[in-house]
Design an enzyme around this catalytic site. Structure first.
Site, mmCIF file in Angstrom:
data_model
loop_
_atom_site.group_PDB
_atom_site.id
_atom_site.type_symbol
_atom_site.label_atom_id
_atom_site.label_comp_id
_atom_site.label_asym_id
_atom_site.label_seq_id
_atom_site.Cartn_x
_atom_site.Cartn_y
_atom_site.Cartn_z
ATOM 1 N N GLU A 1 -10.600 -13.624 -9.547
ATOM 2 C CA GLU A 1 -9.335 -13.212 -8.897
ATOM 3 C C GLU A 1 -8.289 -12.813 -9.946
ATOM 4 O O GLU A 1 -7.087 -13.075 -9.787
ATOM 5 C CB GLU A 1 -8.846 -14.276 -7.920
ATOM 6 C CG GLU A 1 -9.849 -14.418 -6.789
ATOM 7 C CD GLU A 1 -9.287 -14.879 -5.487
ATOM 8 O OE1 GLU A 1 -8.108 -14.618 -5.194
ATOM 9 O OE2 GLU A 1 -10.062 -15.475 -4.716
HETATM 10 N N1 CAA Z 1 1.505 -5.729 -4.341
HETATM 11 C C1 CAA Z 1 1.772 -4.479 -3.882
HETATM 12 N N2 CAA Z 1 1.585 -3.367 -4.618
HETATM 13 C C2 CAA Z 1 1.085 -3.529 -5.871
HETATM 14 C C3 CAA Z 1 0.774 -4.786 -6.398
HETATM 15 C C4 CAA Z 1 1.021 -5.920 -5.585
HETATM 16 N N3 CAA Z 1 0.761 -7.161 -6.006
HETATM 17 N N4 CAA Z 1 0.296 -4.628 -7.643
HETATM 18 C C5 CAA Z 1 0.310 -3.311 -7.906
HETATM 19 N N5 CAA Z 1 0.779 -2.652 -6.816
HETATM 20 C C6 CAA Z 1 1.012 -1.202 -6.674
HETATM 21 C C7 CAA Z 1 2.033 -0.726 -7.668
HETATM 22 O O1 CAA Z 1 3.345 -0.885 -7.171
HETATM 23 C C8 CAA Z 1 1.662 0.734 -7.810
HETATM 24 O O2 CAA Z 1 2.128 1.426 -6.684
HETATM 25 P P1 CAA Z 1 2.719 2.951 -6.808
HETATM 26 O O3 CAA Z 1 1.624 3.798 -7.288
HETATM 27 O O4 CAA Z 1 3.161 3.256 -5.410
HETATM 28 O O5 CAA Z 1 3.857 2.862 -7.800
HETATM 29 C C9 CAA Z 1 0.142 0.700 -7.709
HETATM 30 O O6 CAA Z 1 -0.193 -0.507 -7.016
HETATM 31 C C10 CAA Z 1 -0.554 0.703 -9.041
HETATM 32 O O7 CAA Z 1 -0.054 -0.373 -9.789
HETATM 33 P P2 CAA Z 1 -0.341 -0.538 -11.325
HETATM 34 O O8 CAA Z 1 0.005 0.747 -12.024
HETATM 35 O O9 CAA Z 1 0.300 -1.796 -11.797
HETATM 36 O O10 CAA Z 1 -1.952 -0.693 -11.317
HETATM 37 P P3 CAA Z 1 -2.980 -0.847 -12.509
HETATM 38 O O11 CAA Z 1 -4.100 0.056 -12.270
HETATM 39 O O12 CAA Z 1 -2.259 -0.816 -13.817
HETATM 40 O O13 CAA Z 1 -3.558 -2.342 -12.260
HETATM 41 C C11 CAA Z 1 -3.621 -4.728 -12.381
HETATM 42 C C12 CAA Z 1 -2.770 -3.464 -12.172
HETATM 43 C C13 CAA Z 1 -2.645 -5.890 -12.167
HETATM 44 C C14 CAA Z 1 -4.221 -4.823 -13.774
HETATM 45 C C15 CAA Z 1 -4.712 -4.776 -11.288
HETATM 46 O O14 CAA Z 1 -5.721 -3.793 -11.526
HETATM 47 C C16 CAA Z 1 -5.405 -6.134 -11.213
HETATM 48 O O15 CAA Z 1 -4.896 -7.052 -10.562
HETATM 49 N N6 CAA Z 1 -6.591 -6.269 -11.830
HETATM 50 C C17 CAA Z 1 -7.392 -7.475 -11.690
HETATM 51 C C18 CAA Z 1 -8.374 -7.298 -10.581
HETATM 52 C C19 CAA Z 1 -8.780 -8.612 -9.974
HETATM 53 O O16 CAA Z 1 -7.973 -9.530 -9.849
HETATM 54 N N7 CAA Z 1 -10.003 -8.686 -9.531
HETATM 55 C C20 CAA Z 1 -10.475 -9.850 -8.847
HETATM 56 C C21 CAA Z 1 -11.656 -9.521 -8.027
HETATM 57 S S1 CAA Z 1 -11.815 -10.506 -6.596
HETATM 58 C C22 CAA Z 1 -12.501 -11.949 -7.069
HETATM 59 O O17 CAA Z 1 -12.608 -12.274 -8.208
HETATM 60 C C23 CAA Z 1 -12.899 -12.810 -5.926
HETATM 61 C C24 CAA Z 1 -13.804 -13.934 -6.181
HETATM 62 O O18 CAA Z 1 -14.831 -13.815 -6.819
HETATM 63 C C25 CAA Z 1 -13.481 -15.220 -5.568
#
Ligand code: CAA
Length: 380
Positions: free
Chosen positions: A363
């Site tokens: 996550e």
């Molecule tokens: N809420 C709403 N909108 C959001 C947001 C949030 N929390 N985070 C980003 N956004 C929006 C931004 O506002 C932006 O919107 P606009 O284009 O309209 O401006 C858009 O999304 C893109 O945002 P970023 O430029 O920040 O995106 P990024 O590509 O740089 O990525 C990141 C950001 C935080 C690194 C994201 O990719 C991330 O969280 N990565 C980790 C992925 C992850 O957590 N994976 C887990 C897999 S599930 C799992 O693990 C489950 C399990 O096994 C139990």
């Protein structure tokens, strides 16, 4: 401001403590050894009514709050973190996006099935080439008549082998980058869907983690979740709450390890007295307990904020970061308290230590949590 759990929350805590100890505890070591998930335990969770804790009763849920849900994940994980993550992924990763973005029909059909435990849910974001860079996904979705056709594969899917309902993110137009991503509700019976390789893992070995494959998988048009282009936001917003579920899992693991270490220290005699009389052990236990309490406050606070309807993304990232780091520290120390015995499978603390590691990874790795947290701090 008061920090006392309400009567309802205490009831949830007691019910889950009893359930975890009696129904999950006795077989936890064996299931870890066999790397097997037990659907019998899931059915009992269904009977207990904990598969949809925060969803309204009109959708088959318990009509309780997010704090109740994190208490449930904590108590399950205190005994068996594999069961804890099964409930966490099912509730906050699969149920939540349907509750928040689903149409009334989708909620009645899919949220109800998940909330009652009739169907287990899973969340499909990660791919072989896109983990932290979630927007870089390669799975595609193309509209053909009344159906979306999904092609690609997802990996590390929690509940993959047992879930019936999958929340899947796919790219509809690569030129639009994250703005081309859409979310879908996929049933395991849809043509072209299959479950692939089962992962062999270091920890949480009795939870199911698999690949899922979309080989021209046909998804009815009405199973689009939200709008085309909203998928990435749905994925991120889902993780905002999901991460607090992992904090609760980490908290439970840490508390479970401390409970075992404390009990062991009282009965293990060295130098003519229980090792609990030695300051070296007392200080370890004191540090462990203090860190756990701090993690609990962060985790409960993030859930409370979600219950109050105020922003919780920042607090969720903090709780996940802190609770998972202290779960790792505390479980390593618990093994140390047990000495050589702690390193064997005779005692549960080595399992807790192996289980803790994933909470720093999934996550969103803790490096990603730091990105999220600093993003809040530095935004204009
Ligand atoms: N809420 C709403 N909108 C959001 C947001 C949030 N929390 N985070 C980003 N956004 C929006 C931004 O506002 C932006 O919107 P606009 O284009 O309209 O401006 C858009 O999304 C893109 O945002 P970023 O430029 O920040 O995106 P990024 O590509 O740089 O990525 C990141 C950001 C935080 C690194 C994201 O990719 C991330 O969280 N990565 C980790 C992925 C992850 O957590 N994976 C887990 C897999 S599930 C799992 O693990 C489950 C399990 O096994 C139990």
């Amino acid at each position: 401001m008061h920090f006392q759990l309400s009567e309802e929350h205490q009831m949830m805590q007691n019910m889950l403590k009893e359930f975890a100890e009696n129904e999950c505890g006795p077989s936890a070591a064996q299931r870890d050894e066999d790397e097997s998930f037990d659907m019998g335990i899931w059915h009992k969770m269904t009977e207990l009514g904990i598969c949809g804790i925060p969803w309204p009763e009109k959708y088959g849920g318990a009509g309780a709050d997010y704090l109740s849900y994190v208490i449930a994940v904590e108590e399950l994980s205190r005994v068996d973190a594999s069961i804890g993550v099964t409930l966490s992924a099912h509730t906050s990763l699969a149920g939540w996006p349907v509750y928040k973005f689903g149409t009334e029909e989708q909620k009645q059909k899919y949220l109800r099935a998940m909330a009652t435990g009739k169907s287990m849910g899973a969340y499909c974001l990660t791919e072989p080439g896109s983990g932290s860079d979630a927007a870089g996904m390669k799975t595609t979705a193309a509209l053909e008549g009344d159906e979306w056709v999904l092609s690609g594969s997802k990996i590390f899917i929690t509940n993959g082998g047992y879930a019936d309902i999958f929340i899947v993110f796919a790219q509809t137009n690569p030129e639009l980058l994250h703005k081309g991503i859409a979310a879908f509700i996929v049933e395991k019976s849809f043509p072209g869907f299959s479950v692939g390789k089962k992962e062999k893992k270091l920890g949480i070995r009795s939870s199911s983690t698999t690949e899922v494959i979309f080989d021209g998988c046909r998804v009815p048009k009405e199973n689009l979740l939200g709008k085309v282009g909203e998928g990435f936001k749905i994925a991120m917003m889902t993780l905002d709450g999901g991460r607090n579920g992992i904090a609760a899992q980490a908290l439970g693991i840490a508390q479970g390890a401390l409970d075992h270490a404390t009990a062991y220290a009282k009965q293990r005699v060295q130098f003519g007295k229980p090792i609990s009389k030695l300051q070296a052990i007392q200080f370890k236990l004191a540090d462990m307990a203090t860190k756990i309490e701090a993690a609990r406050l962060l985790t409960y606070q993030a859930a409370w904020r979600e219950d109050q309807g105020v922003s919780y993304g920042l607090q969720s990232a903090m709780s996940k970061l802190f609770a998972s780091d202290i779960a790792m520290e505390v479980t390593v120390e618990a093994v140390q308290v047990f000495g050589g015995y702690g390193y064997t499978r005779e005692y549960p603390v080595e399992r807790f230590m192996r289980d803790a590691k994933i909470t720093q990874i999934y996550e969103g790795t803790n490096e990603i949590q730091r990105l999220v947290i600093s993003g809040y701090l530095l935004k204009d």
